[in-house]
Design a protein around this motif. Structure first.
Motif, short mmCIF file in Angstrom:
data_model
loop_
_atom_site.label_atom_id
_atom_site.label_comp_id
_atom_site.label_asym_id
_atom_site.label_seq_id
_atom_site.Cartn_x
_atom_site.Cartn_y
_atom_site.Cartn_z
N GLU A 231 18.32 35.76 6.42
CA GLU A 231 18.52 36.75 7.42
C GLU A 231 18.31 35.92 8.84
OE1 GLU A 231 15.85 40.01 4.83
OE2 GLU A 231 14.86 38.88 6.28
N GLU A 232 17.78 34.81 8.92
CA GLU A 232 17.37 34.30 10.15
C GLU A 232 18.87 33.56 10.73
OE1 GLU A 232 15.32 30.32 12.00
OE2 GLU A 232 14.43 31.00 10.00
N GLN A 233 19.68 33.06 9.45
CA GLN A 233 20.95 32.71 9.94
C GLN A 233 21.85 33.58 10.40
OE1 GLN A 233 22.12 30.78 6.13
NE2 GLN A 233 20.57 29.13 6.11
N ILE A 234 21.93 34.77 9.82
CA ILE A 234 22.79 36.09 10.02
C ILE A 234 22.35 36.27 11.46
CG2 ILE A 234 23.31 38.16 9.68
CD1 ILE A 234 22.63 37.99 6.60
N ILE A 235 21.13 36.39 11.87
CA ILE A 235 20.96 36.79 13.15
C ILE A 235 21.17 36.02 14.05
CG2 ILE A 235 18.76 37.59 14.71
CD1 ILE A 235 17.35 38.86 11.95
N ARG A 236 20.76 34.71 14.10
CA ARG A 236 21.03 33.57 14.88
C ARG A 236 22.52 33.48 15.00
NH1 ARG A 236 17.49 29.98 16.35
NH2 ARG A 236 15.68 29.96 15.08
N SER A 237 23.43 33.79 14.12
CA SER A 237 25.11 34.10 14.17
C SER A 237 25.39 35.29 15.12
CB SER A 237 25.62 33.97 12.80
OG SER A 237 25.57 35.25 12.25
N TRP A 238 24.59 36.44 15.05
CA TRP A 238 24.85 37.47 16.09
C TRP A 238 24.56 37.09 17.34
CZ3 TRP A 238 21.88 41.41 12.46
CH2 TRP A 238 22.65 41.85 11.40
N ILE A 239 23.43 36.31 17.64
CA ILE A 239 22.87 35.82 19.01
C ILE A 239 23.96 34.95 19.64
CG2 ILE A 239 21.39 34.86 20.35
CD1 ILE A 239 19.23 35.85 18.22
N GLN A 240 24.43 33.98 18.78
CA GLN A 240 25.32 33.00 19.06
C GLN A 240 26.80 33.87 19.67
OE1 GLN A 240 25.23 29.85 19.88
NE2 GLN A 240 27.27 29.84 20.43
N GLU A 241 27.26 34.64 18.65
CA GLU A 241 28.42 35.53 18.95
C GLU A 241 28.42 36.19 20.15
OE1 GLU A 241 30.18 39.40 16.87
OE2 GLU A 241 29.39 38.17 15.60
N ALA A 242 27.11 37.02 20.40
CA ALA A 242 26.95 37.94 21.53
C ALA A 242 27.01 36.64 22.59
CB ALA A 242 25.88 38.68 21.47
N SER A 243 26.36 35.93 22.71
CA SER A 243 26.19 34.76 23.90
C SER A 243 27.46 34.31 24.42
CB SER A 243 25.33 33.73 23.71
OG SER A 243 25.78 32.84 22.55
N THR A 244 28.72 34.05 23.39
CA THR A 244 29.85 33.53 23.52
C THR A 244 30.67 34.55 24.30
OG1 THR A 244 29.69 31.93 21.64
CG2 THR A 244 31.74 32.41 22.56
N ALA A 245 30.51 35.89 23.88
CA ALA A 245 31.20 36.89 24.36
C ALA A 245 30.43 37.60 25.91
CB ALA A 245 31.16 38.13 23.61
N GLY A 246 29.20 36.63 26.19
CA GLY A 246 29.03 37.07 27.53
C GLY A 246 27.66 38.51 27.37
N VAL A 247 27.34 38.54 26.20
CA VAL A 247 26.39 39.77 25.92
C VAL A 247 24.90 39.29 26.15
CG1 VAL A 247 25.79 41.55 24.40
CG2 VAL A 247 28.28 41.02 24.65
N SER A 248 23.95 40.18 26.46
CA SER A 248 22.51 39.54 26.49
C SER A 248 22.14 39.72 25.02
CB SER A 248 21.56 40.60 27.35
OG SER A 248 21.63 41.76 26.86
N VAL A 249 20.84 38.94 24.67
CA VAL A 249 20.26 38.95 23.51
C VAL A 249 19.99 40.34 23.02
CG1 VAL A 249 18.33 37.98 22.02
CG2 VAL A 249 19.57 36.54 23.75
N GLU A 250 19.52 41.25 23.99
CA GLU A 250 18.72 42.46 24.04
C GLU A 250 20.05 43.19 23.54
OE1 GLU A 250 17.95 40.68 26.63
OE2 GLU A 250 16.11 40.20 26.39
N GLU A 251 21.08 43.29 24.05
CA GLU A 251 22.27 44.07 23.85
C GLU A 251 22.97 43.61 22.23
OE1 GLU A 251 24.59 45.06 27.77
OE2 GLU A 251 24.57 42.96 27.37
N ALA A 252 22.93 42.36 22.08
CA ALA A 252 23.29 41.92 20.79
C ALA A 252 22.48 42.42 19.55
CB ALA A 252 23.24 40.26 20.74
N LEU A 253 21.05 42.44 19.78
CA LEU A 253 20.10 42.73 18.81
C LEU A 253 20.24 44.44 18.55
CD1 LEU A 253 17.45 40.43 18.87
CD2 LEU A 253 19.35 40.45 17.37
N MET A 254 20.97 45.19 19.36
CA MET A 254 20.93 46.69 19.41
C MET A 254 22.25 47.04 18.97
SD MET A 254 18.90 47.66 23.15
CE MET A 254 19.37 49.20 22.84
N VAL A 255 23.24 46.10 18.38
CA VAL A 255 24.40 46.72 18.07
C VAL A 255 24.13 47.38 16.61
CG1 VAL A 255 26.53 45.82 16.89
CG2 VAL A 255 25.56 44.62 18.97
#
Length: 255
Positions: A231-255
């Motif tokens: 679960e940690e690996q998956i969530i970290r990958s989402w955050i990395q994906e969002a940061s690369t796309a210029g999305v804030s962490v808060e927005e990434a975790l609300m997807v």
């Protein structure tokens, strides 16, 4: 009076006759989903306690008294009343609904709006779901401001199966299930979601209700430990994906 004293209920009517006569049954229904290592696996403790009382020496009346005391100890531990106070009359909620239901708690409010469980019970007691009765109870609890909507989640997300199987088109989801959790039953016939949706199913053998979301314990099953890591690996990958796309962490975790 002896049984009421043993169970330490605030009011004897909690033990019946009447709608609250399922007092101990409510314990048996609720305990399996909370069978956590950090609590010493309460289901095994309860079974051992009852078996010890049943198989002990003595007359039938003596064994019966020991069974009552064992059951009372299990109930007090479940309700958190060991050594202090008494157990209130409304521990099972105003409707004494299996799996909880309409009530004044946050879960009770959700039952009165969007998550009312439309199921009955037959193993421990004969409980039949009654939508009309639930609607009336919610009306009394919240002064007519809310009404249960059984299809609310289906209208908004397509339903639980659609979300878990990916047919709702919602991505970035983790569905973790423990095989000791009674709620796991609905997950057994679930189809695997399309890989491109980033929807993950994590089955944890020997785990109760979302043990993975509780604080780590030295007795956690291997499945829970590995599940948390995944679960940690998956969530970290989402955050990395969002940061690369210029999305804030808060927005990434609300997807």
């Amino acid at each position: 009076a002896e049984i009421a004293t043993a169970f330490r209920v605030c009011e004897p009517r909690a033990l019946g006759p009447g709608p609250k006569s399922g007092f101990f049954v409510y314990v048996l229904e609720g305990m399996p989903q909370g069978d956590y290592p950090s609590l010493g696996f309460p289901v095994k403790k309860a079974c051992d306690s009852l078996l010890e009382a049943q198989l002990s020496n003595g007359s039938a009346s003596v064994r019966s008294s020991r069974l009552v005391r064992a059951a009372a100890g299990i109930a007090q531990s479940f309700y958190g009343s060991t050594g202090r106070g008494c157990v209130p009359y409304n521990v099972g909620g105003p409707g004494n609904t299996p799996g909880d239901g309409p009530g004044p708690s946050p879960w009770g409010y959700q039952s009165c709006t969007e998550t009312l469980h439309a199921f009955s019970a037959r193993t421990f007691r004969d409980y039949r779901f009654n939508l009309t009765g639930s609607v009336e109870l919610c009306h009394r609890l919240y002064n007519g401001t809310v009404r249960p909507e059984l299809a609310a989640l289906a209208h908004q997300f397509g339903g639980g199966y659609a979300l878990a199987e990916g047919t709702a088109g919602v991505s970035h989801l983790i569905w973790s299930q423990g095989t000791l959790d009674p709620w796991h039953a609905w997950f057994k016939n679930m189809s695997a979601p399309p890989s491109q949706l980033d929807v993950h199913h994590i089955i944890m053998k020997g785990s109760a209700h979302h043990t993975d979301l509780r604080a780590p314990c030295s007795d956690d099953p291997v499945s829970v430990v590995s599940g948390r890591l995944l679960e940690e690996q998956i969530i970290r990958s989402w955050i990395q994906e969002a940061s690369t796309a210029g999305v804030s962490v808060e927005e990434a975790l609300m997807v």
